[in-house]
Write a protein that holds these residues in place. Sequence first.
Motif, PDB file in Angstrom:
ATOM      1  N   ALA A  70       0.831  -1.208   0.000  1.00  0.00           N
ATOM      2  CA  ALA A  70       0.000   0.000   0.000  1.00  0.00           C
ATOM      3  C   ALA A  70       0.867   1.260   0.000  1.00  0.00           C
ATOM      4  O   ALA A  70       0.556   2.244  -0.687  1.00  0.00           O
ATOM      5  N   ARG A  71       1.939   1.230   0.752  1.00  0.00           N
ATOM      6  CA  ARG A  71       2.786   2.419   0.867  1.00  0.00           C
ATOM      7  C   ARG A  71       3.452   2.764  -0.461  1.00  0.00           C
ATOM      8  O   ARG A  71       3.528   3.937  -0.851  1.00  0.00           O
ATOM      9  N   PHE A  72       3.934   1.721  -1.193  1.00  0.00           N
ATOM     10  CA  PHE A  72       4.709   1.972  -2.412  1.00  0.00           C
ATOM     11  C   PHE A  72       3.949   1.625  -3.693  1.00  0.00           C
ATOM     12  O   PHE A  72       4.535   1.645  -4.770  1.00  0.00           O
ATOM     13  N   ASP A  73       2.661   1.307  -3.586  1.00  0.00           N
ATOM     14  CA  ASP A  73       1.849   0.962  -4.753  1.00  0.00           C
ATOM     15  C   ASP A  73       2.463  -0.210  -5.518  1.00  0.00           C
ATOM     16  O   ASP A  73       2.753  -0.133  -6.709  1.00  0.00           O
ATOM     17  N   ILE A  74       2.650  -1.321  -4.821  1.00  0.00           N
ATOM     18  CA  ILE A  74       3.318  -2.502  -5.369  1.00  0.00           C
ATOM     19  C   ILE A  74       2.272  -3.516  -5.829  1.00  0.00           C
ATOM     20  O   ILE A  74       1.465  -3.994  -5.022  1.00  0.00           O
ATOM     21  N   PRO A  75       2.231  -3.894  -7.118  1.00  0.00           N
ATOM     22  CA  PRO A  75       1.260  -4.878  -7.598  1.00  0.00           C
ATOM     23  C   PRO A  75       1.652  -6.301  -7.194  1.00  0.00           C
ATOM     24  O   PRO A  75       2.833  -6.592  -6.955  1.00  0.00           O
ATOM     25  N   GLN A  76       0.653  -7.171  -7.149  1.00  0.00           N
ATOM     26  CA  GLN A  76       0.893  -8.562  -6.749  1.00  0.00           C
ATOM     27  C   GLN A  76       0.109  -9.513  -7.649  1.00  0.00           C
ATOM     28  O   GLN A  76      -1.081  -9.304  -7.908  1.00  0.00           O
ATOM     29  N   VAL A  77       0.784 -10.561  -8.133  1.00  0.00           N
ATOM     30  CA  VAL A  77       0.132 -11.628  -8.887  1.00  0.00           C
ATOM     31  C   VAL A  77      -0.139 -12.792  -7.945  1.00  0.00           C
ATOM     32  O   VAL A  77       0.784 -13.316  -7.311  1.00  0.00           O
ATOM     33  N   ASN A  78      -1.414 -13.167  -7.824  1.00  0.00           N
ATOM     34  CA  ASN A  78      -1.793 -14.374  -7.091  1.00  0.00           C
ATOM     35  C   ASN A  78      -1.846 -15.506  -8.113  1.00  0.00           C
ATOM     36  O   ASN A  78      -2.769 -15.604  -8.913  1.00  0.00           O
ATOM     37  N   ALA A  79      -0.844 -16.391  -8.077  1.00  0.00           N
ATOM     38  CA  ALA A  79      -0.574 -17.283  -9.199  1.00  0.00           C
ATOM     39  C   ALA A  79      -1.704 -18.254  -9.501  1.00  0.00           C
ATOM     40  O   ALA A  79      -1.953 -18.573 -10.665  1.00  0.00           O
ATOM     41  N   TYR A  80      -2.384 -18.754  -8.479  1.00  0.00           N
ATOM     42  CA  TYR A  80      -3.490 -19.689  -8.717  1.00  0.00           C
ATOM     43  C   TYR A  80      -4.443 -19.602  -7.535  1.00  0.00           C
ATOM     44  O   TYR A  80      -4.115 -19.993  -6.425  1.00  0.00           O
TER      45      TYR A  80
END
Length: 696
Positions: free
Chosen positions: A129-139
């Motif tokens: 949230a602080r650095f606007d970091i995207p995340q891939v939830n693989a499955y």
Amino acid sequence: MARRPFAAGAAALLLALGAADYGAAAAEGPGEPVPRIDLRVLVLDNGGPATAAIRARLDGSGTPYTAVDLTDRARERIDADFLTATDTTDTDSTDGGRPHARFQSVVTPDEQPAGLGGAEADALADYRARFDIPQVNAYVYPSPAVGLNWPEEPGYTGPLDGVTAKLTKAGRAGPFGYLSGTVPFDDLDPETSESYGALAVPLADPPEGSEYTSLLDAPIPGDGTDGSLIGEYEHDGLRDLVVNFGYNQHQAQFRLLARGIVDWLTDGVRLGMSRNYFAVHVDDVFAPDDRWDTQHNCTPGDHDCGAEGPGQQPSPIRMTAADARYAARWQRNHGFTLDMVYNAGSGEMWKRQNGGRDPLTDQLVADRDAFRWINHTYTHPYLGCLQDVSVVPWRCATDADGNTRWTSRSTITAEIQRNLDWAATHGLPVDRTELVTGEHSGLRTLPQQPDDNPNLGPALRDTGVRWIASDNSREPRQRTVGPARTVPRHPMSLFYNVGTAAELVDEYNWIYTSKADGGSGSCETDPAATCLPAPLDPDTGFTGHIAPLEARTALTHVLAGDPRPHYIHQSNLAEDRLAYPVLKRVLDDYRKLHADNTPLISPRQRETGTELRRRAQWQQALAAGQITAYRIGDTITVQTAAGANARAIPATAPTGTTTTGPDGGTTPFGAAYANNRSGWTTPDRPGTTLTLNLPH
């Protein structure tokens, strides 16, 4: 995970980028400087195939990442100290420090990965949230926790074999804009479930401030609606990519989608790059190839074939002038150029044996500019050790003292140079730095010849060869041979010794069926082989099994960004012209699946060699901790340690990015490909500054 300090005396490549949203939300207050965000992906790995597939794609494109094994109790904890730091020596404010985010994005096995403690999950969420970091939830299994209804009423959970998914408008406009619109799922074996997943629809009443946008849909069986397979879920100040199906790195659907997953993961700004490549070498051009004997199940001319004597040797296979004209016309019609790997001396011998005329040579020389040409030696001799064929399998001949007898340096040099001289006389456009030896001979051949011919390297130096082909099934890694480097090639199972579909099916059955089914049984003893459940039908085996399988195998190499060429033989362009249905299917399937902005690249052998060398040097530099890359606001800095292995830096940036030169003028950065621009950047000298401007 050991963190290596940046080496002293580093050279810096500064990529000054124009205004962009990425990282802009990271400042906590008006007094805090714009943060530093490292261009490195964090992969939280549970050992499953989905995270392994994403890691394989990051490796293949040269994008640096740090993997944390969630099953390892001794691993580092995911906390603020692991994720962030403060750079006290780099500040643009009065507080004496710049916030430092160590990762630009995150990959997790699912939305709540086992092995990640509650405090760790909280620390990761705060960091993102602080650095606007995207995340891939693989499955992920669909649920309200990821912005979806449970996969029921409407919904579906089960096999996805043979499903054709389709990109949504958002998917085409976003990270998957390099695809034409559909994504077919593998269905290689009707008896086996190969793909499993769930289809669900977005929540009708999502939590306040959250939104799910589907990027890839598929029809829900028995229902008139579509369910989501991939979507972006924005919630609690976070961005997640949600993938609702299982996959591994070898499946076509993943390879089609992998580029978009990585683009989404990195917001299209990263170290690393990738293209889709397809080149086809045609060996033995001008030479005849021996024909498979369907009665004796061997090839007359081979030392271990017992079919000898008058009337027992089938006629050899050789292209005709009509075949040559067809090849040139086929290329024009399909927008593809073959690499003709030629043996001029074999053609001259054929001419002498046939009254001094050779319409094939005349036709190919007349059409010489329609093809690319590669030196295959003058007469295609075996250039390794002298072969003792008195035993089966053959062995290297030795002298009275037991020393291996080798083909001489002068013989190898003459074979290379005479072929070049013939090409010059006949106007063939040949690059003398490229070479394919007959049967890849001269290079080590296990088990009989564990070492290269010691005379090969000096002969390559004599003739200016820099790139020598090798067999990818034996040596998939590039290596050095004297002054040259190898270029591994993928063999295609169209066999050099067949001219008709019936001959190909016969030999295929001999190799790939059990002894009980009339085959050689080699597939039963070779751990790398699989026996056919039953022999292929002579009438339908080629069109129904062999051609589709070969095309699919080649296409998986293409979709993985593998630049290694494939190779066939001139016999495959003769008689039944077996190569064309396979090549056409590869080209047609690729173009059907991809948008015009993502064309197939067909590199020359030297270009493939250069690409493989650059990749190896880049990976070595990453592994040695010689590369540091980060973003501060609109500027990306790539620092290369003094003495680093990498001579060039691969980078990807959004379409429209331009380079500002010393005179203030701008030129496009890299080359346009897929959704962005990318390329290898080679600094002129340490400390070179390259300014790139993103479109506003």
